[in-house]
Design a protein around this motif. Structure first.
Motif, PDB file in Angstrom:
ATOM      1  N   ASP A   1       0.705   6.733   5.561  1.00  0.00           N
ATOM      2  CA  ASP A   1       0.488   6.269   3.636  1.00  0.00           C
ATOM      3  C   ASP A   1      -0.297   7.468   3.280  1.00  0.00           C
ATOM      4  O   ASP A   1      -1.001   8.390   3.459  1.00  0.00           O
ATOM      5  CB  ASP A   1      -1.363   5.188   3.664  1.00  0.00           C
TER       6      ASP A   1
ATOM      7  N   THR B   1      -2.789   1.703   0.045  1.00  0.00           N
ATOM      8  CA  THR B   1      -3.782   1.672   1.319  1.00  0.00           C
ATOM      9  C   THR B   1      -4.414   0.354   1.541  1.00  0.00           C
ATOM     10  O   THR B   1      -4.178   0.607   3.159  1.00  0.00           O
ATOM     11  CB  THR B   1      -4.841   2.977   0.571  1.00  0.00           C
TER      12      THR B   1
ATOM     13  N   PHE C   1      -1.366  -0.582   3.556  1.00  0.00           N
ATOM     14  CA  PHE C   1      -1.092   0.215   5.423  1.00  0.00           C
ATOM     15  C   PHE C   1      -2.114   0.167   5.946  1.00  0.00           C
ATOM     16  O   PHE C   1      -2.451  -0.592   6.981  1.00  0.00           O
ATOM     17  CB  PHE C   1      -1.190   1.314   4.658  1.00  0.00           C
TER      18      PHE C   1
END
Length: 368
Positions: A81, A25, A28
């Motif tokens: 993600d 993440t 991302f």
């Protein structure tokens, strides 16, 4: 007046995957400018985060400086993600999300964090562990497909008999912990590949997630070196990226970000290299259109002929295609102007059989 940016959404969708808590993440967020929540367990079982990133293209920047257009339209790549795979061959929701993407950006931990992880980083162990989870999922789906093919083959249909043979061979291959991308499919197996069921058929880019210190000398990081060798042995790409550092850079202005990069001896953001590699991974190229109204990168599959490329702009242009007027970007830049390129005979007229090349600066003529 600032340029109005319009993006050419190409449908290229890349899944950011890996084991839990390895920085998916964070990567991302750095790629897309999102502010998705990070941390242990925050996205386990949750819907995937989806965002897009512009494909860096210095050619488009040069054309914008030359034409001063009202709009600036780069290509984009969608990133998804996806929650971490935690083991045991279970994760149907996660696997279904992976099936929806075109290729995998697998984040692999190459940093230490004793507050989160009980074990020291071992990039190859983690890459193999994640691949095994996908192989187990592929085994399950192939075994189910074999059962259906066996029932259908009872009527003597040669198509289903071949499907049985292929499934049996693929099961033997997967049982040896080899991914489907290494299996030799034939043209008759196109249906098996087209349905999107196999996870390990997808191309992979390994992102070696380093800490900031590691980015100053990636080759000195034993985990990165081991992952690089592993990727080369599996015909995959690998890139060193410090996801947290890259995320922090997104909060800085361009001058400050450049200064921090120079401190680490970096000439280009890791994200730019990742996006370019991702964009190239599936064989996409860009042709360019340019003028005072818009400079635009249009994305096509390598090998596309001129009329089909024209249809990317508008179907009427494809339908009424007459010719393409083209100058290679490198020639245009070297000449300094379109007029100079024409004077040197570098401006070409191409017909319906012309195969578009990356960086073609193009004007289509058509009549409908």
């Amino acid at each position: 007046m600032p340029l109005a940016i319009e993006e050419d959404v190409i449908g290229l969708k890349l899944g950011i995957v890996g084991l839990p808590n390895v920085g998916k993440t964070t990567l991302f967020n750095a790629l897309t400018g999102a502010k998705a929540e990070t941390g242990s367990y925050t996205n386990a079982g949750a819907k995937p985060n989806i965002g897009n990133a512009k494909v860096p293209d210095e050619r488009l920047d040069w054309l914008a400086d030359y034409y001063h257009p009202k709009k600036y339209s780069p290509a984009t790549v969608d990133f998804v993600d996806i929650a971490g795979v935690s083991g045991g061959g279970k994760g149907n929701e996660v696997f279904q999300n992976i099936r929806q993407v075109d290729a995998l950006v697998e984040v692999v931990r190459c940093f230490e964090n004793d507050d989160v992880f009980l074990e020291k980083a071992d990039a190859v162990r983690d890459a193999e562990s994640f691949e095994l989870e996908l192989i187990l999922a592929d085994l399950e789906i192939t075994e189910r497909r074999l059962e259906r093919a066996k029932k259908n083959a009872k009527g003597g249909d040669k198509k289903y008999k071949h499907e049985c043979e292929t499934c049996e061979a693929l099961i033997a291959h997967l049982t040896e912990e080899k991914p489907a991308r290494d299996f030799e499919f034939t043209e008759e197996d196109a249906d098996m590949l087209a349905d999107g069921g196999l996870l390990t058929i997808k191309p992979v880019i390994y992102v070696a997630n380093l800490d900031e210190d590691g980015m100053s000398d990636p080759e000195g990081n034993a985990n990165y070196s081991a992952l690089k060798a592993y990727a080369e042995a599996h015909a995959a790409a690998v890139l060193p990226v410090a996801a947290k550092f890259e995320e922090d850079l997104t909060d800085l202005d361009e001058e400050e970000a450049q200064m921090f990069m120079e401190d680490l001896g970096l000439k280009e953001r890791g994200l730019d290299r990742l996006i370019k590699t991702s964009y190239d991974l599936l064989g996409y190229i860009s042709f360019l259109t340019a003028g005072e109204d818009d400079v635009h990168a249009w994305t096509i599959v390598r090998g596309t002929k001129a009329p089909k490329a024209a249809g990317k702009i508008h179907k009427d242009i494809e339908r009424g295609f007459i010719r393409a007027e083209i100058v290679a970007f490198d020639d245009l830049k070297a000449c300094g102007s379109m007029a100079a390129a024409k004077e040197k005979g570098l401006f070409r007229l191409e017909g319906k059989e012309y195969v578009m090349q990356d960086g073609d600066v193009t004007l289509f003529r058509f009549n409908v």
